[in-house]
Enzyme design. Structure first.
Site, mmCIF file in Angstrom:
data_model
loop_
_atom_site.group_PDB
_atom_site.id
_atom_site.type_symbol
_atom_site.label_atom_id
_atom_site.label_comp_id
_atom_site.label_asym_id
_atom_site.label_seq_id
_atom_site.Cartn_x
_atom_site.Cartn_y
_atom_site.Cartn_z
ATOM 1 N N GLY A 225 5.487 9.327 -4.881
ATOM 2 C CA GLY A 225 4.440 8.340 -4.633
ATOM 3 C C GLY A 225 3.961 7.683 -5.908
ATOM 4 C CG LEU B 266 -1.925 1.135 1.352
ATOM 5 C CD1 LEU B 266 -3.179 0.656 2.079
ATOM 6 C CD2 LEU B 266 -1.346 2.342 2.105
ATOM 7 C CB SER C 52 -2.108 12.562 -6.775
ATOM 8 O OG SER C 52 -1.360 13.457 -5.961
ATOM 9 C CB SER C 53 2.062 14.242 -8.475
ATOM 10 O OG SER C 53 2.126 14.849 -7.184
ATOM 11 N N GLY C 54 4.620 12.784 -8.281
ATOM 12 C CA GLY C 54 5.926 12.741 -7.640
ATOM 13 C C GLY C 54 6.406 11.357 -7.245
ATOM 14 C CE1 TYR D 124 7.911 18.165 3.812
ATOM 15 C CE2 TYR D 124 10.247 18.674 4.032
ATOM 16 C CZ TYR D 124 9.234 17.883 3.527
ATOM 17 O OH TYR D 124 9.541 16.802 2.736
#
Length: 281
Positions: A17, A8, A13-15, A154
């Protein structure tokens, strides 16, 4: 682990991942690729189709800040595949600005996604990982080792993530679960474009930090000229995912390894500040 390994991955959605989901499928894993907003799955679907791995990728909604969503996604994996061999905690958000600019609530929301989200997914997944001697991986950052100017929220979240997992690693190992963190340096992806707040707005509201902020953006632009691709960073994740004896901490580039080495040998903090201080002048 069998040939029917299931992983999992959050934040696909991008990058990194997205690239991790595709590369894991190419490596023979069944991939449950999750994202908070399934309306943003076009790039993921296109990449999966282009790689010819549509039969090994299941796209599912998972909002890491919602415990019910996390539980539902993990249950879906078990219902569909009967097992969960690995988790890649990748979902995250960027947040620029010093505390006087962005306020305490910005810190809370950043930690909610980057830290507490990973904690929630980890808690839900651990019983299933324990059942198969699985892997728990988090995509951290050099920001999880090195405090970086104007990245206070961050870095605080990534420091917390690494502290959590470094503490958990030895405990999880007693039950057969291996824990690792992957630390990219600069990566050429949409992550930077989605930073909050916007760069012009930050400079406009920088007050006494305006000169330092402008210098920071000029300096870090040079670092991003050395940025690796999302696919290169994802390759390091896949290496950890498939390693027989995965290390706890892995950097994804020579630049990241060099900076990490400075921090890990810096007993009084002066070496790191000697690196980051000039970014502001």
């Amino acid at each position: 682990m069998t040939a029917l390994r299931t992983v999992l991955v959050t934040g696909t959605s991008s990058g990194i991942g997205l690239a991790t989901a595709v590369r894991a499928a190419e490596a023979g894993w069944h991939v449950v690729a999750t994202l908070r907003d399934t309306g943003r799955d076009q790039a993921l679907r296109a990449a999966v189709e282009a790689a010819g791995v549509t039969d090994r990728v299941r796209i599912t909604r998972l909002d890491v800040t919602d415990p019910q969503s996390v539980a539902a996604a993990v249950s879906e994996v078990i219902d569909e595949y009967g097992r969960l061999d690995a988790v890649v905690n990748n979902a995250g958000v960027g947040r620029l600005g010093t505390v006087e600019q962005i306020g305490v609530e910005a810190f809370r929301s950043t930690l909610e996604v980057n830290f507490f989200g990973a904690v929630e997914v980890t808690k839900a997944a651990l019983p299933h990982l324990r059942a198969v001697g699985g892997r728990l991986i988090a995509v951290s950052s050099l920001g999880g080792l090195i405090g970086q100017p104007f990245n206070e929220a961050y870095c605080a979240a990534k420091f917390a993530l690494e502290g959590f997992l470094e503490s958990l690693a030895t405990v999880a190992a007693t039950t057969g679960v291996r824990v690792s963190v992957v630390e990219p340096g600069p990566v050429a992806s949409e992550f930077v474009a989605h930073l909050e707040p916007s760069v012009p707005g930050l400079i406009e509201n920088a007050g006494p930090y305006e000169a330092a902020f402008k210098a920071y953006f000029a300096s870090t632009a040079g670092l991003f000229e050395q940025a690796q691709s999302s696919a290169e960073a994802a390759a390091a994740v896949i290496d950890v995912l498939s390693a027989e004896e995965p290390p706890f901490r892995v950097q994804t580039s020579d630049l990241a390894r060099g900076l990490a080495a400075i921090k890990l040998a810096d007993l009084d903090g002066s070496a790191v500040q000697a690196v980051t201080g000039p970014w502001l002048t």
